[in-house]
Write an enzyme that holds these catalytic residues in place. Structure first.
Site, short mmCIF file in Angstrom:
data_model
loop_
_atom_site.label_atom_id
_atom_site.label_comp_id
_atom_site.label_asym_id
_atom_site.label_seq_id
_atom_site.Cartn_x
_atom_site.Cartn_y
_atom_site.Cartn_z
N THR A 113 3.97 5.37 -2.58
CA THR A 113 4.98 6.42 -2.42
C THR A 113 6.13 6.20 -3.39
OG1 THR A 113 4.40 6.80 -0.11
CG2 THR A 113 6.61 7.48 -0.81
N GLY A 153 0.83 -1.20 0.00
CA GLY A 153 0.00 0.00 0.00
C GLY A 153 0.86 1.25 0.00
N CYS A 154 1.06 1.82 1.17
CA CYS A 154 1.75 3.11 1.29
C CYS A 154 3.15 3.10 0.70
CB CYS A 154 1.81 3.54 2.75
SG CYS A 154 0.18 3.82 3.48
N VAL A 155 3.92 2.05 0.97
CA VAL A 155 5.28 1.97 0.44
C VAL A 155 5.24 1.93 -1.09
CG1 VAL A 155 7.37 0.55 0.31
CG2 VAL A 155 6.22 0.89 2.52
#
Length: 93
Positions: A43, A38-40
């Site tokens: 980003t 998700g976030c990794v």
């Protein structure tokens, strides 16, 4: 060190991160975190799309589900400049 609060999956979305990095002539981004799928991932993807050299330190990421973690690790080397352990990163810098 700078603190950039984020409110979305990507640390670039809706923040001043890109402006801050460019103002400081930073060209490389190493991404770590608790949700590689998700976030990794988001980003790192947004950093790549913005033209940064992108690294993901695989021993500095995790996920709630092992199969999500494994799936992200299969995809990432095709997209990002470096996907591997943090040791070469810390030895270089």
């Amino acid at each position: 060190d700078f603190e950039v609060p984020k409110h979305r999956a990507s640390a670039f979305e809706g923040t001043d991160l890109d402006m801050l990095l460019r103002a400081n002539r930073i060209e490389s981004v190493i991404v770590t975190g608790q949700s590689i799928s998700g976030c990794v991932f988001y980003t790192a993807h947004d950093a790549m799309m913005a033209g940064y050299y992108v690294g993901v330190a695989t021993d500095c990421v995790s996920d709630r589900e092992q199969h999500w973690h494994d799936a992200a690790l299969v995809m990432m080397p095709r997209l990002f400049n470096y996907v591997g352990p943090s040791t070469p990163i810390t030895e270089t810098w």
